[in-house]
Scaffold this active site. Structure first.
Site, mmCIF file in Angstrom:
data_model
loop_
_atom_site.group_PDB
_atom_site.id
_atom_site.type_symbol
_atom_site.label_atom_id
_atom_site.label_comp_id
_atom_site.label_asym_id
_atom_site.label_seq_id
_atom_site.Cartn_x
_atom_site.Cartn_y
_atom_site.Cartn_z
ATOM 1 N N SER A 129 0.829 -1.211 0.000
ATOM 2 C CA SER A 129 0.000 0.000 0.000
ATOM 3 C C SER A 129 0.859 1.254 0.000
ATOM 4 C CB SER A 129 -0.853 -0.011 1.257
ATOM 5 O OG SER A 129 -1.337 1.279 1.544
ATOM 6 N N GLU A 131 0.236 3.618 1.701
ATOM 7 C CA GLU A 131 0.247 4.024 3.105
ATOM 8 C C GLU A 131 1.600 3.673 3.754
ATOM 9 O OE1 GLU A 131 -2.316 5.751 4.263
ATOM 10 O OE2 GLU A 131 -1.843 5.748 6.393
ATOM 11 N N TYR A 153 -1.751 0.443 10.435
ATOM 12 C CA TYR A 153 -2.006 -0.242 9.169
ATOM 13 C C TYR A 153 -0.758 -0.163 8.275
ATOM 14 C CZ TYR A 153 -3.661 -0.914 4.425
ATOM 15 O OH TYR A 153 -3.784 -1.342 3.130
HETATM 16 N N1 GDD Z 1 -12.352 7.184 5.583
HETATM 17 C C1 GDD Z 1 -12.482 8.506 5.717
HETATM 18 N N2 GDD Z 1 -13.641 9.022 6.220
HETATM 19 N N3 GDD Z 1 -11.457 9.296 5.331
HETATM 20 C C2 GDD Z 1 -11.603 10.628 5.449
HETATM 21 C C3 GDD Z 1 -12.775 11.212 5.947
HETATM 22 C C4 GDD Z 1 -13.841 10.363 6.359
HETATM 23 O O1 GDD Z 1 -14.894 10.807 6.812
HETATM 24 N N4 GDD Z 1 -12.615 12.560 5.905
HETATM 25 C C5 GDD Z 1 -11.412 12.805 5.403
HETATM 26 N N5 GDD Z 1 -10.778 11.643 5.136
HETATM 27 C C6 GDD Z 1 -9.411 11.520 4.605
HETATM 28 C C7 GDD Z 1 -8.508 10.604 5.439
HETATM 29 O O2 GDD Z 1 -8.022 11.309 6.584
HETATM 30 C C8 GDD Z 1 -7.428 10.276 4.408
HETATM 31 O O3 GDD Z 1 -6.474 11.304 4.379
HETATM 32 C C9 GDD Z 1 -8.189 10.276 3.065
HETATM 33 O O4 GDD Z 1 -9.457 10.880 3.330
HETATM 34 C C10 GDD Z 1 -8.401 8.906 2.466
HETATM 35 O O5 GDD Z 1 -8.953 8.049 3.445
HETATM 36 P P1 GDD Z 1 -9.518 6.574 3.066
HETATM 37 O O6 GDD Z 1 -10.476 6.658 1.949
HETATM 38 O O7 GDD Z 1 -9.983 5.955 4.334
HETATM 39 O O8 GDD Z 1 -8.242 5.852 2.466
HETATM 40 P P2 GDD Z 1 -6.715 5.751 2.975
HETATM 41 O O9 GDD Z 1 -5.885 6.599 2.073
HETATM 42 O O10 GDD Z 1 -6.597 5.967 4.429
HETATM 43 O O11 GDD Z 1 -6.397 4.214 2.712
HETATM 44 C C11 GDD Z 1 -6.829 3.531 1.536
HETATM 45 O O12 GDD Z 1 -5.832 3.544 0.561
HETATM 46 C C12 GDD Z 1 -4.647 2.811 0.904
HETATM 47 C C13 GDD Z 1 -3.682 2.960 -0.265
HETATM 48 O O13 GDD Z 1 -2.929 4.114 -0.039
HETATM 49 C C14 GDD Z 1 -7.214 2.106 1.961
HETATM 50 O O14 GDD Z 1 -7.838 1.461 0.866
HETATM 51 C C15 GDD Z 1 -5.994 1.306 2.347
HETATM 52 O O15 GDD Z 1 -6.373 -0.041 2.621
HETATM 53 C C16 GDD Z 1 -5.011 1.357 1.179
HETATM 54 O O16 GDD Z 1 -3.868 0.616 1.466
#
Ligand code: GDD
Length: 338
Positions: A129, A131, A153
């Site tokens: 990832s 991440e 994670y």
């Molecule tokens: N989930 C979520 N919910 N994220 C939010 C929100 C909310 O209400 N508001 C803002 N965000 C911001 C998070 O702080 C983060 O910076 C961004 O939106 C993306 O969050 P997510 O969609 O939860 O994805 P992620 O980037 O943390 O992780 C995803 O991508 C990774 C690859 O880089 C996941 O799919 C991981 O499993 C994956 O590895």
């Protein structure tokens, strides 16, 4: 040519469902590992597989039990194994550090060990990832960018990456890690920000809800289409040598831009509906992610096709349909009010 047999962990998720479709089309015998609760509540938990469920072979096993993983591997004897299962919601990893580390690190280790013991010739894909990059050292990120994870994670994925590399180097296993940047689709889980936004916009347009609570709107992500990212996974296992690859679009957008685009498609201004809530901010955030997938382009012949605005549109359209919204998609209302 001998029959290709794929084993997918996390088959019921977004990526597992797209990957299954791709492999079935190519004539693979496709097996998946699922949890017992998924079989018991299959309408709900296996919903993404419903269109082709009868063509799949599902086995119950738990990533927390080496015995159950070994049994499944021994029974299937795969020629290719795609390890997609994980506790993958970054926010949750702050709330339950122990189970995230346990499932993600031990689960990967159990699977690698079982494959090495039962089918050492099996080719393995590990879902890494972006991440893992965390507090990034350089922009854009490549395969040689240093990992500085900012979440449990992310730490668990770095450990999985190192385990995969070690099995490759120590035991000669054909094991590759895909360092996938965020990838989305109408099949994305509701807890991830893009789906939360596309669904929220669609439901607000349909009059089913008024507001949408979000956290940090300034975080930047490199968002691609999941259907294309699973093709990269498959391509990695077709290479003569196992290697690690960054898979990304090379374009980054803020969460705010995603909101602006999604609400614009339903003729609304996100500023009238999105509320920020401190509770949804993370204790430590990854502020900007943008990947350089030149190695994948060069060696795998892979490149992203769906542009950010097409992706947003596809997701909003699907959620409008689900919400029974009659809203017409209105691009001219200014995709990009931020
Ligand atoms: N989930 C979520 N919910 N994220 C939010 C929100 C909310 O209400 N508001 C803002 N965000 C911001 C998070 O702080 C983060 O910076 C961004 O939106 C993306 O969050 P997510 O969609 O939860 O994805 P992620 O980037 O943390 O992780 C995803 O991508 C990774 C690859 O880089 C996941 O799919 C991981 O499993 C994956 O590895």
């Amino acid at each position: 040519m001998p029959k290709q047999i794929a084993l997918i962990t996390g088959i019921a998720g977004q990526d597992g469902s797209y990957l299954s479709e791709l492999l079935l089309k190519q004539g693979y015998e496709v097996h998946g590992i699922v949890r017992r609760v998924s079989i018991e509540d299959s309408d709900h938990k296996l919903g993404r597989l419903s269109m082709f469920r009868d063509q799949l072979h599902l086995h119950t096993a738990s990533l927390e039990s080496y015995a159950s993983i070994h049994q499944a591997v021994e029974k299937v004897r795969p020629t290719e194994c795609y390890h997609l299962a994980a506790q993958s919601f970054v926010s949750y990893s702050f709330d339950d550090e122990f189970s995230t580390l346990n499932t993600n690190i031990n689960g990967t280790h159990y699977l690698l060990a079982a494959l090495k013991s039962a089918v050492p010739g099996c080719r393995v894909y590990f879902a890494g990832s972006s991440e893992m990059f965390g507090k990034v050292d350089e922009i854009p990120q490549t395969e040689s960018t240093r990992f500085r994870p900012r979440s449990i994670y992310g730490i668990s994925k770095v450990a999985g990456f190192e385990l995969t590399r070690n099995y490759r180097e120590a035991y000669g296993i054909h094991a590759s890690t895909g360092i996938l940047f965020n990838h989305e689709s109408p099949r994305r889980g509701y807890e991830f920000v893009t789906r939360k936004i596309s669904r929220g916009a669609a439901r607000i347009a349909a009059g089913l809800q008024k507001d949408l609570k979000l956290g940090n709107l300034d975080a930047k992500r490199d968002w691609g289409h999941a259907r294309e990212y699973v093709e990269a996974m498959w391509l990695m296992l077709q290479q003569p040598q196992p290697e690690d690859y960054v898979i990304a679009t090379g374009e980054t957008h803020t969460v705010r831009e995603f909101c602006a685009a999604a609400f614009a498609w339903v003729g609304l201004d996100y500023r009238d509906h999105v509320i920020t809530d401190q509770i949804l901010f993370r204790p430590s955030e990854v502020n900007v992610l943008v990947g350089d997938a030149s190695k994948a382009r060069r060696q795998l012949g892979w490149q992203p096709k769906t542009h950010f605005h097409q992706l947003v549109r596809e997701m909003v359209e699907a959620d409008c349909q689900a919400a029974g919204s009659t809203s017409k998609l209105v691009p001219e209302l200014g995709v990009g009010i931020v």
